[in-house]
Design an enzyme around this catalytic site. Structure first.
Site, PDB file in Angstrom:
ATOM      1  CG  HIS A 122      68.124  11.553  26.791  1.00  0.00           C
ATOM      2  ND1 HIS A 122      67.298  12.644  26.916  1.00  0.00           N
ATOM      3  CD2 HIS A 122      68.691  11.379  28.007  1.00  0.00           C
ATOM      4  CE1 HIS A 122      67.354  13.097  28.152  1.00  0.00           C
ATOM      5  NE2 HIS A 122      68.201  12.353  28.840  1.00  0.00           N
ATOM      6  CB  SER A 125      68.849  14.261  31.284  1.00  0.00           C
ATOM      7  OG  SER A 125      68.025  13.140  31.529  1.00  0.00           O
ATOM      8  CG  ASP A 169      64.897  12.396  24.473  1.00  0.00           C
ATOM      9  OD1 ASP A 169      64.958  11.270  25.000  1.00  0.00           O
ATOM     10  OD2 ASP A 169      65.380  13.416  25.002  1.00  0.00           O
TER      11      ASP A 169
END
Length: 716
Positions: free
Chosen positions: A694, A587, A662
């Site tokens: 995610h 991320s 995602d």
């Protein structure tokens, strides 16, 4: 002759110690990859008091042992059995309800616990062993919440909000059918401390709820491959600088059936956060934040007419304001408010007419949480970083004069849970060397009884534990890091290093707690012959506003400089191979990984970036605009943080991993970056995880970590 004998004896002792260590090392079991990935919070979770809670309005604390709920009186230490899993299942069977395999009770009042089976929520009077209420769970329902009088359960199905009582009578609070209208769910993509979409009034008569119109937000396509012909699964995804959703707050009266919408005004693209009821249910308080996130108004609205009654105060910043906690009322006319207005998160006391009584806490440290308020003795109990940014200690603060009394002292991380009368608290404590220690204290800070002292859960396993390090930058800023070495570490050898990075706002990877904040798979990788290293750079939490907000409008710049402070330290270690430094993150950590590979390409040899943000104009409005403003307002900042502009710099090996579904960092980030690599003629590796959002959860995570480790094994 004497010297010769001494030499022989030393040699014998050396051989004995070496053989003993070899035997001990041989006796230790190695973790399997599955254990390293999935076992940290199951098989190797430190022992604790399962389902611990204070019983409401009593000095009794409760926890589970062998599927039995036990109660312990803090004053007398007497222990009693409250109820067991078998007894609960027996009661469920008499009701015709499904049995439960796991018993995790939640106290709702002094006599009543709530449990859940596969089809219903059940409220049980544990003293009389009878049913108080049972709520069937409607098919497809989510976001269940109960009124305080246990008359109603609110829930959502699809885009609408419903109520149901214990008899199964259902009320449709909303009946929207237009695509893009959503009721009773979390809004603003869970930013600003928002975790839910419904707010019951104290008595249970009124239900406030979010109504979100996102019909004007661009629909973003994700591809569902589970069908023979793949289908498009659209999500509403407002990208930075583009049209955002509009949110209002509505109030439903369960007695009259009427709904009132609060008049939160224009512009409609604003954020409604930190919602709370007044104790008398006449008003609702909302922190109203502008889209630019630099101006907050704390407003009070009439809950019955919807009218704005008063703006109590405002907060402004040249960077951003981020209200995260609703007001906490200590009486009908006084509340506590948390704010970073002086640069550190502290507590302020306000009257409901908007007048500031005082700033209760002050100093270059952060209030992490308010644990409770003793209204009788006028003491606020808090957890704070007063001793160190990587520690959490428990304190009592007197409302009268702001004097602070420290209640926990062992260096590390403390979590304090207080009895209803605030005479006692239970402290759950861990540190870099202590897995879990649970102690009963009184609120004068005296330790009364050690309830549990967990042993090392890795006993018998070959698991290296992290060490904490403290570093300083050239401009005098202190950083905290952790380092993990193999259990068979040899200081005469040279080891490759893997830097595990996140580095973004609201993160703190390095703490004085068990495992130091590290994942177990990091220890597993260390045992393969690596040094694992992590550092919290500027931009992360619990260090004050200046430390965090230096990244504003220039994401990736200061963070990279700070990570290189860690690299400088690593290179100073004689056992580190400075030509073999890798980096991995997910991320924001994925963004940092690629940033480090492209902007410090001479330093890092191998990188594995998961779910990376690669171009902030593709990221969502709330988070993206807080830290970068809009692309129109900050074109230079967006350009400098756009990783596509640096693809030709890559010298090492880079693996990019993304999930096809995602909905947080959409796949476009990785795909557009790959396109730029191709056009630049630069080779890069890519892997996509189907049917994950995610990050990769569950059993598939073993595959992910295996892939990460293999990449370092192959190229570092």
């Amino acid at each position: 002759m004497v010297l010769s004998n001494m030499f022989i004896m030393r040699r014998i002792i050396f051989l004995f110690v070496s053989v003993t260590l070899a035997i001990v090392s041989f006796a230790q079991k190695d973790l399997s990859l599955e254990q390293a990935v999935l076992g940290q919070w199951s098989e190797f979770r430190p022992k604790s008091l399962t389902a611990f809670s204070w019983r409401p309005n009593s000095t009794e604390y409760t926890y589970l042992r062998n599927d039995t709920l036990l109660g312990v009186d803090a004053k007398s230490n007497s222990v009693r059995k409250i109820c067991s899993l078998d007894e609960v299942n027996g009661l469920l069977e008499t009701l015709g309800a499904k049995r439960i395999r796991r018993f995790y009770p939640l106290w709702v009042d002094n006599k009543t616990i709530r449990i859940r089976n596969s089809s219903s929520f059940v409220f049980i009077d544990v003293e009389n062993k009878n049913l108080v209420a049972q709520f069937q769970i409607p098919e497809g329902s989510e976001n269940h919440e109960f009124s305080s009088d246990l008359r109603w359960m609110s829930y959502t199905v699809g885009q609408n909000l419903f109520l149901v009582d214990a008899k199964g009578n259902q009320i449709a609070v909303t009946n929207d059918s237009i695509d893009g209208l959503v009721n009773g769910q979390s809004v603003h993509r869970n930013e600003f401390g928002i975790t839910k979409g419904t707010f019951w009034s104290p008595s249970g008569r009124y239900l406030a709820y979010y109504h979100m119109d996102e019909s004007m937000v661009t629909r973003y396509p994700l591809v569902d491959i589970t069908k023979r012909v793949a289908e498009v699964d659209y999500i509403r995804y407002p990208m930075a600088g583009m049209k955002s959703h509009e949110v209002t707050l509505r109030v439903y009266d369960t007695q009259s059936g009427k709904t009132v919408e609060l008049k939160t005004g224009e512009p409609k693209e604003q954020y409604l956060t930190n919602v709370d009821w007044s104790p008398d249910e006449t008003s609702i308080y909302i922190a109203v934040l502008n889209r630019g996130q630099n101006h907050m108004k704390f407003n009070r609205y009439n809950a019955h007419s919807g009218n704005l009654e008063q703006t109590l105060f405002e907060e402004k910043s040249d960077k951003y304001v981020e209200p995260l906690n609703p007001p906490l009322f200590i009486d009908n006319n006084t509340f506590l408010w948390q704010s970073r207005r002086d640069g550190w998160n502290h507590i302020y006391i306000y009257k409901t007419d908007g007048s500031l009584v005082k700033q209760l806490t002050k100093g270059e440290w952060e209030v992490i949480s308010i644990n409770g308020v003793d209204k009788k003795n006028k003491v606020v109990y808090i957890t704070a970083t007063k001793q160190s940014p990587i520690e959490k200690q428990v304190y009592g603060v007197r409302i009268k004069n702001g004097s602070i009394k420290q209640l926990t002292f062992d260096s590390g991380t403390h979590r304090g849970y207080f009895s209803s009368d605030y005479k006692y608290f239970i402290d759950f404590y861990s540190s870099i060397t202590v897995p879990n220690r649970v102690t009963l204290f009184n609120t004068r800070g005296k330790s009364l009884k050690l309830l549990l002292d967990a042993s090392n859960p890795y006993e018998g396993y070959n698991v290296p534990l992290p060490k904490l390090v403290t570093l300083k930058s050239d401009d005098g800023v202190t950083f905290y890091g952790r380092i993990i070495k193999p259990t068979n570490f040899d200081s005469t050898k040279k080891y490759p290093v893997v830097v595990y990075v996140y580095g973004g706002p609201h993160s703190q990877l390095v703490t004085n707690s068990w495992m130091g904040g590290s994942r177990l798979w990091e220890s597993y990788l260390a045992n393969k012959g690596y040094i694992l290293f992590t550092l919290d750079n500027r931009g992360t939490i619990n260090r004050g506003a200046e430390f965090e907000q230096v990244i504003h409008r220039q994401l990736g710049v200061q963070e990279l400089k700070d990570q290189l402070v860690g690299v400088k330290y690593l290179k100073s270690l004689p056992y580190v191979d400075s030509t073999r430094i890798g980096v991995h993150g997910w991320s924001f950590g994925g963004f940092m990984t690629i940033t480090m590979m492209l902007k410090a390409s001479d330093v890092f040899k191998v990188g594995v970036a998961g779910g990376p943000v690669t171009d902030w104009k593709f990221y969502e409005v709330m988070y993206g605009e807080r830290y970068m403003d809009t692309p129109q307002e900050n074109p230079e900042g967006y350009k400098n943080a756009d990783l596509k502009n640096y693809v030709s710099n890559l010298k090492g090996k880079l693996l990019i991993i993304h999930d096809d579904m995602d909905n947080t960092v959409v796949p476009q980030h990785s795909l557009t970056l790959l396109h730029s690599f191709v056009k630049a003629g630069v080779q890069v590796d890519f892997f996509m995880y189907p049917q994950h959002q995610h990050n990769v959860r569950g059993k598939d995570r073993v595959h992910l970590i295996d892939k990460v480790i293999r990449y370092f094994e192959d190229y570092l």
